[in-house]
Structures are given as C-alpha cells and as structure tokens.
Design an enzyme around this catalytic site. Sequence first.
Site, PDB file in Angstrom:
ATOM      1  N   PRO A 151      10.657 114.787  37.045  1.00 43.90           N
ATOM      2  CA  PRO A 151      10.882 113.471  37.489  1.00 43.90           C
ATOM      3  C   PRO A 151      10.233 112.460  36.754  1.00 43.90           C
ATOM      4  O   PRO A 151       8.873 112.900  36.295  1.00 43.90           O
ATOM      5  CB  PRO A 151      10.098 113.917  38.998  1.00 43.90           C
ATOM      6  CG  PRO A 151       9.198 114.999  38.952  1.00 43.90           C
ATOM      7  CD  PRO A 151       9.845 115.883  37.751  1.00 43.90           C
ATOM      8  N   HIS A 152      10.757 111.472  36.615  1.00 44.04           N
ATOM      9  CA  HIS A 152      10.347 110.304  35.828  1.00 44.04           C
ATOM     10  C   HIS A 152      10.836 108.893  36.091  1.00 44.04           C
ATOM     11  O   HIS A 152      11.811 108.795  36.953  1.00 44.04           O
ATOM     12  CB  HIS A 152      10.821 110.565  34.291  1.00 44.04           C
ATOM     13  CG  HIS A 152      12.263 110.611  34.175  1.00 44.04           C
ATOM     14  ND1 HIS A 152      12.908 111.570  34.385  1.00 44.04           N
ATOM     15  CD2 HIS A 152      13.186 109.811  33.686  1.00 44.04           C
ATOM     16  CE1 HIS A 152      14.327 111.463  34.318  1.00 44.04           C
ATOM     17  NE2 HIS A 152      14.397 110.192  33.938  1.00 44.04           N
TER      18      HIS A 152
END
Length: 149
Positions: free
Chosen positions: A65-66
Amino acid sequence: MKISEIISPESVRLDLTSPSKTSLLQTISEIAATALGIAASEIFLALTNREKLGSTGIGQGIAIPHAPVPAVGSPFFLIVRLKQPIDFEAVDDAPVDIVCLLLTPVPGSQLNVLAHLARKLRSPEIVEAVRSASTPEGVYSLLADDGEP
C-alpha cells in the site's frame, strides 16, 4: 531514493494481527501517524482512496500500500509481517502476510522505491527470509541491503 534511505529497524513490525484489509490499513495508518506526528485519518483516507483504484496486493502474499500524503515531510516506510494472512484482494487472490507501507509527500516520488522493493520481493529467498525472520533487525537487514536480490 533507495529503501536503505527510508528504512530502520523501527520500521519493522512482526507478527501483527488484523482481521481484515480495512482493519490493517487503519492499524498501519495509526502506526505511521504516531511516527510522523500527523493525523491517522489523513493517512487512512489516502490509503483507502488508493486501494479504490485497485488493490496494492501484488501477489504471492505481498501487498505494498502506498499513497502521497502532503503532510508527510519525507518518505515514510513500514513493513509488517502478519501473524495470520488476510484477504487483501490481491491480483492472484492469495492472502497477504507481508505488507510494505510507503508514504510520500508528493505523487510520483515513490516510484523508484516501489520498483526496487518489487524487484527485491520477487526473490523467493528474500520473501522466505522475511517470513522466517525472528527479529525486526533481521528483516531490516534484508531490505536495507541495496544490492540486487
């Protein structure tokens, strides 16, 4: 930017438990918020908005996740190994047990780190070593090594 520039042993959490993807995103948002001194809700919103575009579960039990978060002064990295894998809507539908969070102050600045991280995590030896590491320092040394896997 290299992983070694943004990781520390404190960036590693082992055997975290979470019942769901949403709960995990909330938990890692809170960890990041505490470390960064910003609101967890801002991080959580950025991550959930990114997940709406498509899951960041890249397969083989790994998710990255970013998101850009303007309040983040410099890139922030956190790796979490889950005690039990969870559904993350990954591209291969496999449950996820390794989660690498990357927050950056501006969109696009994470691309080099994401590319390097993805290359490193394609190595079955590295992934197995992360899964079997007994200490945060062990995981740190695996990921902080900027050599190719």
